[in-house]
Design a protein around this motif. Structure first.
Motif, PDB file in Angstrom:
ATOM      1  N   VAL A  24       7.106  76.963  29.418  1.00 11.89           N
ATOM      2  CA  VAL A  24       7.294  75.628  28.855  1.00 11.89           C
ATOM      3  C   VAL A  24       8.154  74.790  29.800  1.00 11.89           C
ATOM      4  CG1 VAL A  24       8.306  74.315  26.944  1.00 11.89           C
ATOM      5  CG2 VAL A  24       7.031  76.418  26.494  1.00 11.89           C
ATOM      6  N   GLU A  25       7.796  73.526  29.963  1.00  9.28           N
ATOM      7  CA  GLU A  25       8.555  72.624  30.837  1.00  9.28           C
ATOM      8  C   GLU A  25       9.891  72.262  30.205  1.00  9.28           C
ATOM      9  OE1 GLU A  25       6.484  69.137  32.035  1.00  9.28           O
ATOM     10  OE2 GLU A  25       4.602  70.183  32.431  1.00  9.28           O
ATOM     11  N   LEU A  26      10.857  72.020  31.077  1.00 14.92           N
ATOM     12  CA  LEU A  26      12.165  71.568  30.619  1.00 14.92           C
ATOM     13  C   LEU A  26      12.024  70.157  30.047  1.00 14.92           C
ATOM     14  CD1 LEU A  26      15.243  72.293  30.614  1.00 14.92           C
ATOM     15  CD2 LEU A  26      15.403  71.022  32.758  1.00 14.92           C
ATOM     16  N   PRO A  27      12.492  69.908  28.822  1.00 16.26           N
ATOM     17  CA  PRO A  27      12.348  68.575  28.230  1.00 16.26           C
ATOM     18  C   PRO A  27      13.250  67.556  28.904  1.00 16.26           C
ATOM     19  CG  PRO A  27      13.639  69.989  26.791  1.00 16.26           C
ATOM     20  CD  PRO A  27      13.142  70.859  27.896  1.00 16.26           C
ATOM     21  N   GLY A  28      12.913  66.284  28.729  1.00 18.20           N
ATOM     22  CA  GLY A  28      13.747  65.214  29.249  1.00 18.20           C
ATOM     23  C   GLY A  28      14.906  64.929  28.319  1.00 18.20           C
ATOM     24  N   GLY A  29      15.674  63.899  28.657  1.00 20.86           N
ATOM     25  CA  GLY A  29      16.801  63.508  27.816  1.00 20.86           C
ATOM     26  C   GLY A  29      17.991  64.430  27.980  1.00 20.86           C
ATOM     27  N   SER A  30      19.071  64.114  27.261  1.00 21.41           N
ATOM     28  CA  SER A  30      20.294  64.908  27.298  1.00 21.41           C
ATOM     29  C   SER A  30      20.471  65.632  25.977  1.00 21.41           C
ATOM     30  CB  SER A  30      21.512  64.007  27.546  1.00 21.41           C
ATOM     31  OG  SER A  30      22.713  64.731  27.329  1.00 21.41           O
ATOM     32  N   PRO A  31      20.764  66.942  26.017  1.00 25.37           N
ATOM     33  CA  PRO A  31      20.975  67.658  24.758  1.00 25.37           C
ATOM     34  C   PRO A  31      22.327  67.379  24.122  1.00 25.37           C
ATOM     35  CG  PRO A  31      21.288  69.131  26.602  1.00 25.37           C
ATOM     36  CD  PRO A  31      20.843  67.823  27.181  1.00 25.37           C
TER      37      PRO A  31
END
Length: 556
Positions: A525-532
């Motif tokens: 799975v690709e790393l999602p965008g945004g900040s956690p």
């Protein structure tokens, strides 16, 4: 009523008594009239004799490096900038104090060398310790304090960030003392001369010298100590230099009724962000009640809030919108003309306040009454709100009476229970956990509905007056985003606060709290965008964090 002795004081006191003053005192204490009649900062200069009081108090005029023997706004501005820059530079140097080769940065290797030497030395004299574990712990503790960008090197940018975070009131005490004195300018010409300051100190000493014997005895000094304690408690709440510059709110007109409202969050999530897509924007309604007089509203919240204002909006003469003291989120307003809305650009006036923060509310009342020079109606403070009627302060909240609990899984049956304090109950019995949408786990549905009982409010098409940039969320924030992505089959519940990313996630839901959601990536799975934000993203649970600025992610 003032005693004949007080009424017969010097002309300075007579001038002060012509100014309407009604201040509420912090920490629930009823201080003496000295806190109303004299500058707070002078109380700490009272000694057991008038001679010592004058000698000590007149040193206020020596604080400026300009050599001026008077106090005015220009002098204070110079001193404030001098002290701010001096203290800021000192804090930055503190962050780099262990730089062994003075190259302007502290590497992990240099820290390891330093702490290994210390640990080996301690072990050699009989201290029972694990050298490697001790060194690693000390390195991580140092980086937690000083490494602000997470690259495990402390350099100049980290030092400046450390200084920004640490500088505060205690670093500018002299400036605040000068401003307090100038606020009591006897003749109103904007300048305190040496003669005026000497008269203030003399009158202040006479106020506490009840016996009139030119000395402050033990009994009289107890009153001085009590008032000084109240002043010190209020000092801790004062903003630093940058915050003070932003606290330039317009003052209410004499006919305005001042209404102060403090909260943490609205009970609905907005589908429009005003503090960036990585932040949480909530919303709630303010209903202005019918009436004749104009209202001056001051509202503040802990998180970014869009205030939906309706009802007799024409009564609002000015609406001041303030962020939380430390974070400075952007806010939004719907329903009030742009020219009537004033956003404070930084959290510079006082703490946000809510029912759980009585001391913060006391300090806020004290600060605002001093600023507005009038007695204010009781502040309205709520934990969260669906809508608040103003100026009465009637609050409608859809939170469960007991407040949100925390789901826990039983080891034997795998059933989820709801814990509130020491009590437990089946999670499925909570109204907030009933009938989750397809693909959404009961725990996630409960947390979302319990914390945001009004769900998501669609504000598309509304004119939002904001201090930031109004934009629609592509992925809903916080717990609403967990529900949304679960419905779409991109997240899978693993346990309370943990989810597997099983599909392409456009971005991590913004504004997540530490306990609400960490993520483990499925293989491929690709790393999602945004900040956690306060959440972490792992390749494997509890290890190999690949994203997350929270310190617990970096130093797990």
């Amino acid at each position: 009523m003032l005693s004949p002795r007080v009424l017969s004081m010097a002309p300075f006191l007579a001038v002060c008594l012509t100014v309407p003053v009604a201040f509420s005192l912090a920490a629930g204490e009823q201080g003496s009239r000295a806190l109303e009649l004299f500058p707070d900062s002078l109380i700490s200069y009272v000694r057991n004799s008038k001679e010592k009081t004058l000698k000590h108090g007149m040193s206020l005029l020596d604080v400026s490096e300009t050599g001026d023997r008077y106090i005015d706004s220009l002098t204070i501005e110079k001193v404030e900038r001098e002290q701010y820059e001096k203290r800021h530079a000192g804090l930055a140097r503190e962050a780099l104090k262990f730089d062994p080769n003075a190259d302007g940065k502290i590497t992990e290797r240099e820290l390891r060398r330093r702490y290994t030497k210390q640990a080996v030395g301690a072990k050699s004299v009989g201290v029972d310790l694990d050298v490697n574990a001790t060194v690693l712990r000390k390195i991580n503790n140092f980086l937690v304090s000083y490494d602000f960008n997470g690259d495990r090197v402390v350099d100049g940018s980290d030092a400046l960030a450390y200084a920004d975070a640490r500088i505060g009131l205690s670093d500018l005490a002299d400036v605040l003392e000068l401003q307090e004195v100038l606020n009591h300018d006897p003749d109103g010409d904007g300048r305190i001369t040496a003669q005026e300051l000497e008269r203030m100190l003399s009158d202040l000493f006479d106020f506490y010298d009840k016996s009139g014997d030119a000395t402050i005895d033990k009994t009289e000094y107890e009153l001085v100590r009590r008032d000084a304690g109240i002043v010190e408690a209020n000092k801790r709440n004062r903003p630093n230099y940058e915050q003070r510059q932003a606290c330039n709110l317009p003052l209410p007109a004499s006919q305005d009724q001042v209404v102060m409202l403090g909260t943490e969050v609205g009970e609905a999530i907005s589908n429009i962000a005003v503090d960036g897509l990585d932040g949480l924007t909530t919303t709630g309604k303010l209903v202005i009640e019918p009436g004749a007089g104009p209202l001056y509203l001051y509202v503040t919240g802990w998180d970014s809030i869009i205030w939906q204002v309706e009802g007799a909006v024409h009564r609002i003469s000015k609406m001041i919108v303030a962020p939380y003291k430390f974070r400075g989120e952007n806010m939004g307003v719907i329903g009030v003309p742009t020219e009537k809305v004033h956003f404070l650009s930084a959290p510079g006036c006082f703490h946000a306040f809510n029912p759980g923060g009585k001391f913060a509310q006391d300090r806020a009342e004290y600060a605002m009454e001093r600023k507005f020079r009038r007695e204010l109606a009781p502040f309205i403070s709520v934990r969260s709100f669906t809508h608040v009627s103003l100026p009465s302060g009637t609050v409608v909240s859809n939170w469960e009476d007991e407040g949100p609990g925390w789901p826990v899984r039983t080891a034997k049956t795998d059933e989820y229970l709801l814990k509130r304090g020491k009590s437990t109950s089946p999670l499925k019995d909570s109204p907030s956990a009933a009938d989750p949408p397809p693909g959404v786990h009961q725990v996630d549905w409960y947390l979302f509905r319990a914390h945001f009982p009004n769900g998501v409010i669609d504000l598309t098409g509304e004119k939002v007056v904001t201090s930031g940039n109004a934009q629609p969320y592509d992925v809903l924030p916080s717990l609403a985003g967990i529900v949304q992505m679960s419905e779409q089959g991109k997240l899978e519940f693993a346990d309370v606060g943990y989810h597997r990313i099983i599909g392409k996630l456009p971005r991590v839901p913004g504004g997540l709290r530490e306990r609400w959601a960490d993520f483990v990536m499925a293989k491929g799975v690709e790393l999602p965008g945004g900040s956690p934000m306060s959440a972490c993203i792992y390749k494997k649970r509890y290890r190999s964090a690949v994203q997350g600025w929270d310190l617990r992610c970096r130093y797990r």
